[in-house]
Motif scaffolding. Structure first.
Motif, mmCIF file in Angstrom:
data_model
loop_
_atom_site.group_PDB
_atom_site.id
_atom_site.type_symbol
_atom_site.label_atom_id
_atom_site.label_comp_id
_atom_site.label_asym_id
_atom_site.label_seq_id
_atom_site.Cartn_x
_atom_site.Cartn_y
_atom_site.Cartn_z
ATOM 1 N N ALA A 14 22.334 17.028 -10.526
ATOM 2 C CA ALA A 14 23.547 17.236 -9.725
ATOM 3 C C ALA A 14 23.526 16.408 -8.436
ATOM 4 C CB ALA A 14 23.745 18.714 -9.432
ATOM 5 N N PRO A 15 22.467 16.468 -7.584
ATOM 6 C CA PRO A 15 22.488 15.619 -6.384
ATOM 7 C C PRO A 15 22.432 14.127 -6.715
ATOM 8 C CG PRO A 15 20.471 16.928 -6.446
ATOM 9 C CD PRO A 15 21.334 17.377 -7.580
ATOM 10 N N VAL A 21 28.290 9.138 -6.858
ATOM 11 C CA VAL A 21 29.723 9.227 -6.586
ATOM 12 C C VAL A 21 30.008 8.863 -5.125
ATOM 13 C CG1 VAL A 21 31.663 10.851 -6.375
ATOM 14 C CG2 VAL A 21 30.235 10.859 -8.422
ATOM 15 N N PHE A 22 29.184 9.380 -4.198
ATOM 16 C CA PHE A 22 29.359 9.050 -2.785
ATOM 17 C C PHE A 22 29.176 7.554 -2.547
ATOM 18 C CE2 PHE A 22 28.898 13.533 -1.496
ATOM 19 C CZ PHE A 22 29.841 13.573 -0.487
ATOM 20 N N ILE A 23 28.182 6.963 -3.153
ATOM 21 C CA ILE A 23 27.950 5.521 -2.983
ATOM 22 C C ILE A 23 29.139 4.732 -3.522
ATOM 23 C CG2 ILE A 23 26.524 3.576 -3.743
ATOM 24 C CD1 ILE A 23 24.108 5.510 -3.606
ATOM 25 N N GLY A 24 29.617 5.088 -4.713
ATOM 26 C CA GLY A 24 30.777 4.403 -5.292
ATOM 27 C C GLY A 24 32.016 4.562 -4.430
ATOM 28 N N LEU A 147 38.041 2.491 11.029
ATOM 29 C CA LEU A 147 37.551 3.842 10.766
ATOM 30 C C LEU A 147 37.186 4.003 9.291
ATOM 31 C CD1 LEU A 147 37.075 6.784 11.692
ATOM 32 C CD2 LEU A 147 39.470 7.215 11.148
ATOM 33 N N VAL A 148 38.003 3.445 8.411
ATOM 34 C CA VAL A 148 37.742 3.554 6.974
ATOM 35 C C VAL A 148 36.440 2.864 6.608
ATOM 36 C CG1 VAL A 148 38.564 2.831 4.695
ATOM 37 C CG2 VAL A 148 40.132 3.911 6.289
ATOM 38 N N ILE A 149 36.162 1.714 7.196
ATOM 39 C CA ILE A 149 34.899 1.043 6.866
ATOM 40 C C ILE A 149 33.719 1.855 7.385
ATOM 41 C CG2 ILE A 149 34.668 -0.489 8.873
ATOM 42 C CD1 ILE A 149 33.652 -2.620 6.911
ATOM 43 N N ALA A 150 33.864 2.460 8.554
ATOM 44 C CA ALA A 150 32.781 3.302 9.075
ATOM 45 C C ALA A 150 32.548 4.502 8.155
ATOM 46 C CB ALA A 150 33.106 3.758 10.487
ATOM 47 N N MET A 151 33.642 5.121 7.706
ATOM 48 C CA MET A 151 33.509 6.238 6.774
ATOM 49 C C MET A 151 32.892 5.793 5.451
ATOM 50 S SD MET A 151 34.469 9.056 8.150
ATOM 51 C CE MET A 151 34.683 10.064 6.705
ATOM 52 N N GLY A 152 33.243 4.592 5.005
ATOM 53 C CA GLY A 152 32.664 4.065 3.772
ATOM 54 C C GLY A 152 31.164 3.886 3.893
ATOM 55 N N PHE A 153 30.705 3.307 4.996
ATOM 56 C CA PHE A 153 29.264 3.135 5.206
ATOM 57 C C PHE A 153 28.568 4.491 5.333
ATOM 58 C CE2 PHE A 153 30.209 -1.283 6.904
ATOM 59 C CZ PHE A 153 29.709 -1.902 5.767
ATOM 60 N N PHE A 154 29.244 5.456 5.971
ATOM 61 C CA PHE A 154 28.683 6.800 6.093
ATOM 62 C C PHE A 154 28.518 7.427 4.711
ATOM 63 C CE2 PHE A 154 29.328 11.408 6.661
ATOM 64 C CZ PHE A 154 28.230 11.691 7.453
ATOM 65 N N MET A 155 29.532 7.265 3.857
ATOM 66 C CA MET A 155 29.442 7.823 2.501
ATOM 67 C C MET A 155 28.324 7.160 1.702
ATOM 68 S SD MET A 155 33.412 8.478 1.407
ATOM 69 C CE MET A 155 32.974 8.967 -0.257
ATOM 70 N N VAL A 156 28.144 5.842 1.872
ATOM 71 C CA VAL A 156 27.043 5.159 1.188
ATOM 72 C C VAL A 156 25.708 5.712 1.670
ATOM 73 C CG1 VAL A 156 25.863 2.933 0.955
ATOM 74 C CG2 VAL A 156 28.337 3.057 0.653
ATOM 75 N N ILE A 158 25.129 8.741 2.942
ATOM 76 C CA ILE A 158 24.966 10.103 2.409
ATOM 77 C C ILE A 158 24.573 10.033 0.931
ATOM 78 C CG2 ILE A 158 26.202 12.233 1.825
ATOM 79 C CD1 ILE A 158 25.524 12.044 4.757
ATOM 80 N N GLY A 159 25.254 9.186 0.166
ATOM 81 C CA GLY A 159 24.927 9.046 -1.252
ATOM 82 C C GLY A 159 23.514 8.555 -1.456
ATOM 83 N N GLY A 160 23.094 7.584 -0.642
ATOM 84 C CA GLY A 160 21.713 7.090 -0.729
ATOM 85 C C GLY A 160 20.713 8.180 -0.417
ATOM 86 N N THR A 161 21.028 9.019 0.548
ATOM 87 C CA THR A 161 20.142 10.136 0.894
ATOM 88 C C THR A 161 20.037 11.108 -0.278
ATOM 89 O OG1 THR A 161 20.756 9.932 3.221
ATOM 90 C CG2 THR A 161 19.788 12.020 2.540
#
Length: 194
Positions: A14-15, A21-24, A147-156, A158-161
């Motif tokens: 699951a994680p 999904v977060f990375i994508g 802001l969207v690019i910052a959120m995108g990098f944040f999601m990557v 989180i997904g990597g974590t």
């Protein structure tokens, strides 16, 4: 009990899936941000706006948030000077009957050909408001794309974590739990020597 053990063993997936999904999603946001920013920049560049000489960034083409904001502020200063500090909402609608003052009362307005004469300062205020709104919309578009690019990098991140740390930790915890279950099961089966 067997279903619980199987679920516990595969729970680490699951994680892992959520991380992927977060990375994508993050990579998609980064790519879309570039498209959005390019679209806003191209729309502003097509207008061939050059910042005025008295703008905070003078005599440059408007191509980004800083130059758009500088020109919007310069337009606002020009409009306020032309209207005596009045905004579109507060400028009187008509020229007064004396031809010098202004009024919003139709009965006190200067009448020419049966119609009240509009106050030219009101049109100036309206045009200034429209221009400032367009430029401020461009500023907002530039900033939202950032802001969207910052959120995108944040999601990557989180997904990597999730993929690199959480999924292996859950897998390890499940394996330890399964091993302890097996040991407890053997201990229950083994006869007591005392």
């Amino acid at each position: 009990m067997k279903v619980f053990n199987i679920a516990r063993h595969w729970f680490w997936v699951a994680p892992l899936v959520l991380g992927i999904v977060f990375i994508g999603g993050g990579l998609y946001m980064v790519s879309e941000r570039r498209d959005a920013k390019d679209e806003v920049r191209d729309a502003v560049v097509r207008e061939n706006i050059i910042t005025s000489e008295d703008a905070s960034i003078p005599n440059l083409p408007v191509t980004n948030a800083a130059t758009a904001k500088a020109q919007a502020e310069a337009i606002e200063a020009h409009v306020l000077k032309a209207t005596g500090g009045e905004t579109y909402a507060t400028v009187d609608r008509y020229v007064a009957a004396d031809g010098m003052a202004t009024t919003s009362d139709k009965a006190q307005a200067l009448i020419v050909d049966g119609n009240p004469v509009p106050n030219p300062a009101r049109n100036t205020a309206f045009q200034g408001a429209a221009l400032r709104t367009s430029l401020n919309l461009a500023v907002m578009g530039f900033k939202i794309s950032d802001l969207v690019i910052a959120m995108g990098f944040f999601m990557v991140a989180i997904g990597g974590t999730f993929v690199l740390f959480l999924a292996p930790a859950v897998y390890y915890a499940a394996e330890v739990a399964n091993q302890r279950s097996r040991e407890n099961g053997l201990a229950e089966v083994a006869p007591s020597t005392t």
